[in-house]
Motif scaffolding. Structure first.
Motif, short mmCIF file in Angstrom:
data_model
loop_
_atom_site.label_atom_id
_atom_site.label_comp_id
_atom_site.label_asym_id
_atom_site.label_seq_id
_atom_site.Cartn_x
_atom_site.Cartn_y
_atom_site.Cartn_z
N LEU A 306 -13.70 -8.29 -36.37
CA LEU A 306 -15.07 -7.98 -35.97
C LEU A 306 -15.26 -8.16 -34.46
CD1 LEU A 306 -17.05 -9.69 -38.87
CD2 LEU A 306 -16.51 -7.27 -38.61
N HIS A 307 -14.62 -9.18 -33.90
CA HIS A 307 -14.72 -9.41 -32.46
C HIS A 307 -14.10 -8.24 -31.68
CE1 HIS A 307 -15.43 -12.13 -29.07
NE2 HIS A 307 -14.29 -11.70 -28.57
N ARG A 308 -13.01 -7.71 -32.16
CA ARG A 308 -12.37 -6.57 -31.50
C ARG A 308 -13.26 -5.33 -31.56
NH1 ARG A 308 -6.24 -5.78 -33.28
NH2 ARG A 308 -6.50 -4.07 -31.78
N ILE A 309 -13.96 -5.15 -32.67
CA ILE A 309 -14.88 -4.00 -32.76
C ILE A 309 -15.96 -4.11 -31.69
CG2 ILE A 309 -16.58 -2.86 -34.22
CD1 ILE A 309 -14.94 -3.69 -36.64
N VAL A 310 -16.50 -5.32 -31.52
CA VAL A 310 -17.54 -5.52 -30.51
C VAL A 310 -17.00 -5.22 -29.12
CG1 VAL A 310 -19.09 -7.21 -29.45
CG2 VAL A 310 -18.80 -7.17 -31.92
N LEU A 311 -15.83 -5.76 -28.81
CA LEU A 311 -15.26 -5.56 -27.47
C LEU A 311 -14.97 -4.09 -27.19
CD1 LEU A 311 -12.81 -8.60 -27.17
CD2 LEU A 311 -15.16 -8.39 -26.34
N ILE A 312 -14.46 -3.37 -28.19
CA ILE A 312 -14.15 -1.95 -27.98
C ILE A 312 -15.44 -1.16 -27.76
CG2 ILE A 312 -13.25 0.11 -29.11
CD1 ILE A 312 -11.14 -1.67 -30.40
N ARG A 313 -16.47 -1.47 -28.52
CA ARG A 313 -17.74 -0.75 -28.34
C ARG A 313 -18.35 -1.07 -26.99
NH1 ARG A 313 -20.84 -0.82 -34.26
NH2 ARG A 313 -19.19 0.29 -35.40
N MET A 314 -18.17 -2.30 -26.52
CA MET A 314 -18.65 -2.64 -25.18
C MET A 314 -17.84 -1.91 -24.12
SD MET A 314 -19.20 -6.74 -25.68
CE MET A 314 -19.24 -6.98 -23.91
N ARG A 315 -16.54 -1.85 -24.32
CA ARG A 315 -15.68 -1.22 -23.30
C ARG A 315 -16.01 0.26 -23.14
NH1 ARG A 315 -9.07 -0.76 -23.72
NH2 ARG A 315 -8.76 0.47 -21.82
N PHE A 316 -16.24 0.95 -24.26
CA PHE A 316 -16.52 2.39 -24.20
C PHE A 316 -18.02 2.67 -24.19
CE2 PHE A 316 -12.21 2.17 -25.86
CZ PHE A 316 -11.57 3.11 -25.07
N ARG A 317 -18.82 1.61 -24.01
CA ARG A 317 -20.25 1.74 -23.82
C ARG A 317 -20.90 2.55 -24.94
NH1 ARG A 317 -21.61 -0.40 -19.18
NH2 ARG A 317 -23.73 0.50 -19.30
N GLU A 318 -20.66 2.12 -26.15
CA GLU A 318 -21.28 2.76 -27.31
C GLU A 318 -22.79 2.61 -27.20
OE1 GLU A 318 -22.78 3.22 -31.36
OE2 GLU A 318 -22.68 1.29 -30.35
N PRO A 319 -23.57 3.70 -27.38
CA PRO A 319 -25.01 3.66 -27.05
C PRO A 319 -25.77 2.56 -27.78
CG PRO A 319 -24.27 5.92 -27.35
CD PRO A 319 -23.13 5.05 -27.75
N ARG A 320 -25.56 2.41 -29.09
CA ARG A 320 -26.32 1.40 -29.83
C ARG A 320 -25.99 -0.01 -29.34
NH1 ARG A 320 -25.06 1.98 -35.89
NH2 ARG A 320 -22.97 2.10 -34.99
N THR A 321 -24.71 -0.24 -29.05
CA THR A 321 -24.30 -1.56 -28.59
C THR A 321 -24.91 -1.88 -27.23
OG1 THR A 321 -22.21 -1.34 -29.78
CG2 THR A 321 -22.30 -3.00 -28.04
#
Length: 424
Positions: A306-321
């Motif tokens: 789950l932590h990796r999912i958060v980091l990847i979404r932050m890295r690629f600037r996922e809009p909802r995140t």
């Protein structure tokens, strides 16, 4: 006045001489000890069996002879009791996972195989153990086996890489000078192509050792690549929607699937799944103080996924995140606390995909057929929609999901089709 004496009620008014019973199993590598207790907690029978296929069949017959057994508490369903739990479940017996006896009970009553089996049965009869163990007879068990192999290969490759860097630091000056300008995979390739000369001096031995270590690194990398391909294939067969979720790759998807097992229905609520992954805050209030503390329990591999999912979404600037980050930062939360909150939200999202995977096919392949029917190249579509090419390329085959981008693509393709019909 007449005094009438009413006889006491029968202990079993229904007349059933063999009411429901409970069993407990203390598992070991070579033997399993089984104890059966009645509804009042009295021991009915206990016996030791060998931990073989013949012994497992004898355990089933033993339970049937002293039945009906309502539930069986088995210790170590993830280790020595794994095969027994599979056979009992196949025989229609309700299996409950039981932890080891608490220290206070062992200090007062002592410890032995019959006592531990009896305590397991009493724990199930009292309702203190309610966890249904994971089934280990499907494709998720294959994922678990592959993940275990990949973990050991990854650790071995990391150890080899650390040894190479340590050797380059302490190697003779000529060796350090020759390889100082190389890094990463380029360093591994150069070391693998070297041809050390004969001799037993430190210079030549260091070069020979570095070449062998680089070869070992290459072999482990190839092994990890093969394992990743197998994980991706099995995860795509089991839950393509989970694998297509933004931030979820083959390893993360396999880890989350292995966490819930082949029977994800055993986890009833989002809170239970969050507790299993260690992302459910634990109450730590007292008196006028009301607070929660971070959970240090749960499955740490699932927590890391789950932590990796958060980091990847932050890295690629996922809009909802990013929108969630902006809102919580405005409320005064630190980034670390925001990540903890995001992990809980993502756990809820993953729980829905694991327990109720969507039956509808992913929209990506349909969008690709519509685009190709209109004769539009992928690069032109990405330029018109103002999105990165790779983002659209991963959306169409179904390897990634993006509801906002799907909606934009559908709207744009429909408008393009209508405009061409008008001009035709």
């Amino acid at each position: 006045m007449t005094i009438m004496t009413v006889p006491p009620a029968a202990a079993n008014p229904s007349g059933n001489t063999n009411p429901g019973r409970y069993a407990g199993v203390d598992t070991h590598r070579d033997t399993h000890h089984v104890a059966v207790v009645d509804e009042l907690g009295r021991t009915v029978a206990d016996r030791q069996f060998v931990a073989t296929n013949t012994g497992y069949r004898q355990i089933v017959d033993f339970l049937h002879d002293h039945g009906p057994v309502l539930a069986v508490g088995v210790e170590g369903t993830g280790s020595y009791g794994a095969e027994l739990a599979r056979i009992l479940a196949a025989a229609g017996v309700t299996v409950i996972e039981v932890m080891r006896a608490n220290r206070q009970h062992r200090r007062l009553k002592g410890k032995s195989d019959p006592l531990d089996a009896e305590q397991a049965a009493l724990t199930v009869a009292a309702g203190r153990a309610t966890v249904v163990p994971k089934q280990r007879d499907g494709l998720v068990e294959s994922l678990r086996i592959l993940l275990a192999e990949r973990t050991s290969a990854t650790k071995a490759r990391t150890a080899v890489l650390n040894q190479i860097h340590a050797l380059l630091i302490t190697a003779p000056g000529d060796v350090r000078t020759d390889f100082h300008r190389y890094h990463g995979q380029k360093l591994m390739d150069v070391l693998a192509r070297t041809r050390p000369g004969p001799g037993d001096d430190p210079d030549q031995l260091a070069r020979a050792s570095l070449k062998r270590l680089a070869g070992r690194h290459r072999v482990l990398t190839e092994e990890i690549t093969v394992l990743d391909d197998q994980l991706a294939q099995i995860a795509a067969r089991l839950n393509p929607a989970l694998l297509a979720t933004h931030g979820v790759g083959p390893v993360v998807a396999a880890t989350l699937l292995a966490t819930v097992g082949d029977n994800p229905d055993r986890i009833a609520t989002q809170a239970q799944f969050a507790g299993l992954c260690g992302v459910a805050p634990i109450p730590a209030s007292s008196g006028r103080t009301h607070r929660h503390r971070l959970s240090r329990g749960g499955n740490r591999q699932a927590n890391h996924a789950l932590h990796r999912i958060v980091l990847i979404r932050m890295r690629f600037r996922e809009p909802r995140t990013m929108a969630y980050f902006a809102r919580r930062r405005a409320e005064g939360l630190a980034d670390r606390d925001i990540i903890r909150c995001l992990k809980r939200h993502i756990a809820n999202e993953v729980f829905a995909l694991l327990t109720h995977p969507p039956a509808d096919p992913l929209p990506g392949p349909l969008l690709r057929r519509q685009r190709q029917a209109l004769g539009i190249r992928l690069t032109d579509a990405a330029r018109t929609l103002e999105v990165p090419y790779q983002r659209l390329r991963r959306l169409e085959p179904g390897t990634r999901t993006d509801p906002d981008l799907v909606h934009r693509c559908q709207h744009w393709l429909e408008e393009t089709d209508q405009q061409r019909l008008k001009t035709a």
